[in-house]
Design an enzyme around this catalytic site. Structure first.
Site: not given
Length: 288
Positions: A31, A215, A238, A241
């Site tokens: 991310d 993702k 983090d 999602n």
């Protein structure tokens, strides 16, 4: 002079593009916002980012490592944040806008992944479907409001849902969103907003995409394309999602500054924050 400072572009205006490895053995997915990049970075956090960039420049050949960002932000937004926050190395690929764009960088030039683009075009996604869902939800007392943050693309529509102040009521309302998205054949991402990235407090991100996005699907596509053994995969995140991405790889890790929601739902949390967490994981598993 061919040291890391030259590769990092010291004395040049633009970012350095991470050269591709001759062959790929390991693949890593991170991310971007508040994982790879700290928006309010201290000088120490900036030094950790620089150390990670040096590691990546070396690891692409030493470890045959393919590295990319998988983010909800648009590619243009990512590049602006890089410039503002001092990041100097673009990865091998960026899956931006929740994977509705997949871009590789070859010789410094962005190239959309043609196979990924073909999947998107054949997915049946349309803004009309999203508008129909939003209207039906409003008729049932569930209000979504558009984000208007410039991240929407041809294959993604971003909304917020403001918390009703009760966890049970929030869950019921968001379940209605899931049911309608499934009926329309759309992909859906729902996660608690992180104000550190500029989102409003007490809200949820509600993002509509083609069902082929997400993702986890990005991880699977990249690994299939380059023939990467699932045991040789890494991911870092983090927030909520990111969890599907972390669960799709062998070595999934939450950075130490992760949200409470993510921490409560994933077992592996680094004792370090941001880039230091990523670098520490790489060194532990890959050496160097």
């Amino acid at each position: 002079m061919t040291g890391p400072d030259v590769l990092l572009g010291v004395g040049s205006a633009g970012p350095t593009h991470l050269p591709p490895p001759a062959s790929v053995r390991f693949a890593a997915f991170s991310d971007f916002d508040e994982t790879y990049l700290a928006h309010a970075a201290t000088s120490e956090q900036r030094s950790h980012l620089t150390a990670l960039e040096h590691f990546l420049l070396d690891a692409r050949e030493r470890h045959q490592l393919l590295f990319g960002w998988v983010t909800g932000s648009s590619l243009a937004s990512v590049q602006k944040k890089m410039e503002r926050c001092g990041a100097r190395v673009l990865p091998h690929f960026v899956a931006s806008s929740l994977g509705t764009e997949l871009t590789f960088f070859r010789n410094g030039f962005p190239e959309p992944d043609p196979q990924w683009q073909e999947q998107l075009e054949e997915s049946g996604f349309s803004k009309a479907k999203v508008e129909r869902i939003v209207e039906r939800l409003a008729g049932n007392g569930v209000t979504l409001f558009p984000q208007n943050n410039g991240n929407s693309t041809e294959f993604m529509e971003n909304y917020y849902f403001r918390s009703l102040g009760d966890q049970r009521r929030d869950a019921e309302a968001l379940d209605r969103v899931r049911v309608l998205a499934k009926e329309e054949g759309l992909g859906l991402n729902i996660s608690r907003c992180n104000p550190a990235t500029g989102d409003p407090a007490d809200c949820y991100d509600v993002d509509f995409t083609p069902p082929t996005c997400g993702k986890r699907n990005v991880v699977q596509h990249i690994c299939n394309r380059f023939g990467v053994d699932p045991q040789h995969t890494f991911a870092f995140g983090d927030s909520g999602n990111d969890l599907e991405m972390l669960r799709a790889v062998r070595h999934g890790t939450l950075v130490g500054n992760c949200t409470p929601e993510a921490r409560a739902n994933f077992p592996r949390v680094s004792e370090h924050d941001y880039a230091q967490a990523i670098l520490t994981s790489f060194r532990h598993h890959l050496g160097h």
